[in-house]
Scaffold this motif. Structure first.
Motif, PDB file in Angstrom:
ATOM      1  N   TYR A  15       0.842  -1.203   0.000  1.00  0.00           N
ATOM      2  CA  TYR A  15       0.000   0.000   0.000  1.00  0.00           C
ATOM      3  C   TYR A  15       0.875   1.250   0.000  1.00  0.00           C
ATOM      4  O   TYR A  15       0.610   2.199  -0.732  1.00  0.00           O
ATOM      5  N   ASN A  16       1.911   1.246   0.815  1.00  0.00           N
ATOM      6  CA  ASN A  16       2.794   2.407   0.870  1.00  0.00           C
ATOM      7  C   ASN A  16       3.560   2.603  -0.434  1.00  0.00           C
ATOM      8  O   ASN A  16       3.818   3.742  -0.835  1.00  0.00           O
ATOM      9  N   LEU A  17       3.910   1.521  -1.117  1.00  0.00           N
ATOM     10  CA  LEU A  17       4.520   1.656  -2.436  1.00  0.00           C
ATOM     11  C   LEU A  17       3.535   2.266  -3.425  1.00  0.00           C
ATOM     12  O   LEU A  17       3.915   3.051  -4.287  1.00  0.00           O
ATOM     13  N   GLY A  18       2.266   1.907  -3.278  1.00  0.00           N
ATOM     14  CA  GLY A  18       1.228   2.503  -4.120  1.00  0.00           C
ATOM     15  C   GLY A  18       1.073   3.989  -3.853  1.00  0.00           C
ATOM     16  O   GLY A  18       0.807   4.774  -4.777  1.00  0.00           O
ATOM     17  N   LEU A  19       1.230   4.399  -2.602  1.00  0.00           N
ATOM     18  CA  LEU A  19       1.167   5.825  -2.279  1.00  0.00           C
ATOM     19  C   LEU A  19       2.311   6.588  -2.936  1.00  0.00           C
ATOM     20  O   LEU A  19       2.174   7.771  -3.257  1.00  0.00           O
ATOM     21  N   LEU A  20       3.421   5.903  -3.144  1.00  0.00           N
ATOM     22  CA  LEU A  20       4.562   6.539  -3.789  1.00  0.00           C
ATOM     23  C   LEU A  20       4.410   6.593  -5.306  1.00  0.00           C
ATOM     24  O   LEU A  20       5.251   7.151  -5.993  1.00  0.00           O
ATOM     25  N   GLY A  21       3.335   6.003  -5.826  1.00  0.00           N
ATOM     26  CA  GLY A  21       3.053   6.068  -7.252  1.00  0.00           C
ATOM     27  C   GLY A  21       3.594   4.908  -8.062  1.00  0.00           C
ATOM     28  O   GLY A  21       3.635   4.985  -9.281  1.00  0.00           O
ATOM     29  N   LEU A  22       3.986   3.818  -7.424  1.00  0.00           N
ATOM     30  CA  LEU A  22       4.547   2.687  -8.159  1.00  0.00           C
ATOM     31  C   LEU A  22       3.504   1.870  -8.916  1.00  0.00           C
ATOM     32  O   LEU A  22       3.851   1.131  -9.819  1.00  0.00           O
ATOM     33  N   PHE A  23       2.225   2.010  -8.551  1.00  0.00           N
ATOM     34  CA  PHE A  23       1.183   1.212  -9.200  1.00  0.00           C
ATOM     35  C   PHE A  23       0.323   2.028 -10.143  1.00  0.00           C
ATOM     36  O   PHE A  23      -0.776   1.626 -10.480  1.00  0.00           O
ATOM     37  N   GLY A  24       0.775   3.159 -10.553  1.00  0.00           N
ATOM     38  CA  GLY A  24       0.005   3.991 -11.467  1.00  0.00           C
ATOM     39  C   GLY A  24      -0.242   5.353 -10.857  1.00  0.00           C
ATOM     40  O   GLY A  24      -0.171   5.544  -9.651  1.00  0.00           O
ATOM     41  N   GLY A  25      -0.502   6.285 -11.728  1.00  0.00           N
ATOM     42  CA  GLY A  25      -0.706   7.652 -11.262  1.00  0.00           C
ATOM     43  C   GLY A  25      -2.180   7.933 -11.028  1.00  0.00           C
ATOM     44  O   GLY A  25      -2.997   7.036 -10.897  1.00  0.00           O
ATOM     45  N   GLY A  26      -2.491   9.183 -10.980  1.00  0.00           N
ATOM     46  CA  GLY A  26      -3.873   9.576 -10.780  1.00  0.00           C
ATOM     47  C   GLY A  26      -4.168   9.885  -9.333  1.00  0.00           C
ATOM     48  O   GLY A  26      -3.340   9.722  -8.445  1.00  0.00           O
ATOM     49  N   VAL A  85       2.544  -4.500  13.810  1.00  0.00           N
ATOM     50  CA  VAL A  85       2.052  -4.210  12.457  1.00  0.00           C
ATOM     51  C   VAL A  85       0.706  -3.504  12.534  1.00  0.00           C
ATOM     52  O   VAL A  85       0.459  -2.517  11.825  1.00  0.00           O
ATOM     53  N   PHE A  86      -0.184  -3.977  13.412  1.00  0.00           N
ATOM     54  CA  PHE A  86      -1.470  -3.303  13.568  1.00  0.00           C
ATOM     55  C   PHE A  86      -1.282  -1.870  14.050  1.00  0.00           C
ATOM     56  O   PHE A  86      -1.956  -0.950  13.566  1.00  0.00           O
ATOM     57  N   ILE A  87      -0.386  -1.663  14.998  1.00  0.00           N
ATOM     58  CA  ILE A  87      -0.129  -0.300  15.503  1.00  0.00           C
ATOM     59  C   ILE A  87       0.403   0.582  14.373  1.00  0.00           C
ATOM     60  O   ILE A  87       0.013   1.753  14.255  1.00  0.00           O
ATOM     61  N   ALA A  88       1.255   0.024  13.515  1.00  0.00           N
ATOM     62  CA  ALA A  88       1.763   0.789  12.375  1.00  0.00           C
ATOM     63  C   ALA A  88       0.621   1.170  11.430  1.00  0.00           C
ATOM     64  O   ALA A  88       0.556   2.304  10.945  1.00  0.00           O
ATOM     65  N   PHE A  89      -0.289   0.224  11.177  1.00  0.00           N
ATOM     66  CA  PHE A  89      -1.471   0.523  10.368  1.00  0.00           C
ATOM     67  C   PHE A  89      -2.273   1.661  11.003  1.00  0.00           C
ATOM     68  O   PHE A  89      -2.671   2.610  10.321  1.00  0.00           O
ATOM     69  N   LEU A  90      -2.524   1.557  12.291  1.00  0.00           N
ATOM     70  CA  LEU A  90      -3.345   2.539  12.987  1.00  0.00           C
ATOM     71  C   LEU A  90      -2.711   3.925  12.971  1.00  0.00           C
ATOM     72  O   LEU A  90      -3.380   4.922  12.675  1.00  0.00           O
ATOM     73  N   VAL A  91      -1.427   3.995  13.269  1.00  0.00           N
ATOM     74  CA  VAL A  91      -0.738   5.285  13.279  1.00  0.00           C
ATOM     75  C   VAL A  91      -0.740   5.905  11.890  1.00  0.00           C
ATOM     76  O   VAL A  91      -1.027   7.092  11.728  1.00  0.00           O
ATOM     77  N   GLU A  92      -0.463   5.088  10.873  1.00  0.00           N
ATOM     78  CA  GLU A  92      -0.481   5.632   9.514  1.00  0.00           C
ATOM     79  C   GLU A  92      -1.882   6.076   9.113  1.00  0.00           C
ATOM     80  O   GLU A  92      -2.049   7.106   8.466  1.00  0.00           O
ATOM     81  N   PHE A  93      -2.897   5.314   9.496  1.00  0.00           N
ATOM     82  CA  PHE A  93      -4.274   5.682   9.169  1.00  0.00           C
ATOM     83  C   PHE A  93      -4.635   7.034   9.774  1.00  0.00           C
ATOM     84  O   PHE A  93      -5.308   7.846   9.148  1.00  0.00           O
ATOM     85  N   LEU A  94      -4.184   7.270  10.991  1.00  0.00           N
ATOM     86  CA  LEU A  94      -4.515   8.514  11.674  1.00  0.00           C
ATOM     87  C   LEU A  94      -3.672   9.701  11.229  1.00  0.00           C
ATOM     88  O   LEU A  94      -4.143  10.844  11.280  1.00  0.00           O
ATOM     89  N   LEU A  95      -2.434   9.462  10.778  1.00  0.00           N
ATOM     90  CA  LEU A  95      -1.510  10.569  10.547  1.00  0.00           C
ATOM     91  C   LEU A  95      -1.148  10.830   9.082  1.00  0.00           C
ATOM     92  O   LEU A  95      -0.648  11.910   8.781  1.00  0.00           O
ATOM     93  N   VAL A  96      -1.368   9.881   8.184  1.00  0.00           N
ATOM     94  CA  VAL A  96      -0.963  10.046   6.788  1.00  0.00           C
ATOM     95  C   VAL A  96      -2.192  10.269   5.927  1.00  0.00           C
ATOM     96  O   VAL A  96      -3.126   9.458   5.948  1.00  0.00           O
ATOM     97  N   LYS A  97      -2.184  11.345   5.169  1.00  0.00           N
ATOM     98  CA  LYS A  97      -3.344  11.717   4.353  1.00  0.00           C
ATOM     99  C   LYS A  97      -3.702  10.624   3.343  1.00  0.00           C
ATOM    100  O   LYS A  97      -4.872  10.311   3.148  1.00  0.00           O
ATOM    101  N   GLY A  98      -2.700  10.034   2.705  1.00  0.00           N
ATOM    102  CA  GLY A  98      -2.951   9.006   1.705  1.00  0.00           C
ATOM    103  C   GLY A  98      -3.506   7.708   2.265  1.00  0.00           C
ATOM    104  O   GLY A  98      -4.012   6.870   1.521  1.00  0.00           O
ATOM    105  N   ALA A  99      -3.418   7.534   3.568  1.00  0.00           N
ATOM    106  CA  ALA A  99      -3.930   6.313   4.197  1.00  0.00           C
ATOM    107  C   ALA A  99      -5.399   6.443   4.581  1.00  0.00           C
ATOM    108  O   ALA A  99      -5.994   5.473   5.039  1.00  0.00           O
ATOM    109  N   ALA A 100      -5.967   7.598   4.391  1.00  0.00           N
ATOM    110  CA  ALA A 100      -7.390   7.798   4.690  1.00  0.00           C
ATOM    111  C   ALA A 100      -8.212   7.276   3.517  1.00  0.00           C
ATOM    112  O   ALA A 100      -8.839   8.028   2.763  1.00  0.00           O
TER     113      ALA A 100
END
Length: 133
Positions: A15-26, A85-100
């Motif tokens: 998912y984080n690689l996708g946020l970096l644009g590796l799976f397509g733009g848009g 891993v769950f805590i990492a998911f939770l923190v990223e969900f709360l703090l990273v715009k692309g994870a919303a």
């Protein structure tokens, strides 16, 4: 030792690689259609990249639950790492715009189920090991 690595780290990294644009733009790479085909009913089945990510997460959840039934010293480390891993998911969900995103939220819930199922299975199997006689 490698068996203690939680496999749900894979969808997290993908998912984080996708946020970096590796799976397509848009604006929303998770809506990119991977494939589609016409069904005999006349309907069209299509799978997006987001659907594929959730499917990968569910497959890894099945493997993680299967791993949690073993009673080794590595299973304790596996549960601890799954919780991280769950805590990492939770923190990223709360703090990273692309994870919303609903895909990320679903992967986070899958990680939560991994943690809860792992501890539940471990406690259930541990209670069977206790002899009251």
């Amino acid at each position: 030792m490698f068996g203690a690595v939680p496999l749900l780290i894979v969808p997290f990294v993908l998912y984080n690689l996708g946020l970096l644009g590796l799976f397509g733009g848009g604006d929303d790479p998770w809506m990119t259609e991977m494939f589609s085909f016409r069904m005999m009913s006349g309907g069209v089945f299509s799978m997006t990249l987001g659907d594929l990510m959730v499917l990968i997460g569910l497959i890894f959840l099945f493997i993680e639950i299967s791993k949690s039934v073993r009673t080794t010293n590595a299973s304790i480390l596996d549960h601890l790492l799954s919780t991280l891993v769950f805590i990492a998911f939770l923190v990223e969900f709360l703090l990273v715009k692309g994870a919303a995103h609903s895909v990320f939220f679903t992967l986070m819930i899958i990680a939560l189920f991994d943690v809860l199922a792992g501890f539940s299975v471990s406690m259930r199997s541990a209670s069977r090991d206790i002899n009251l006689n």
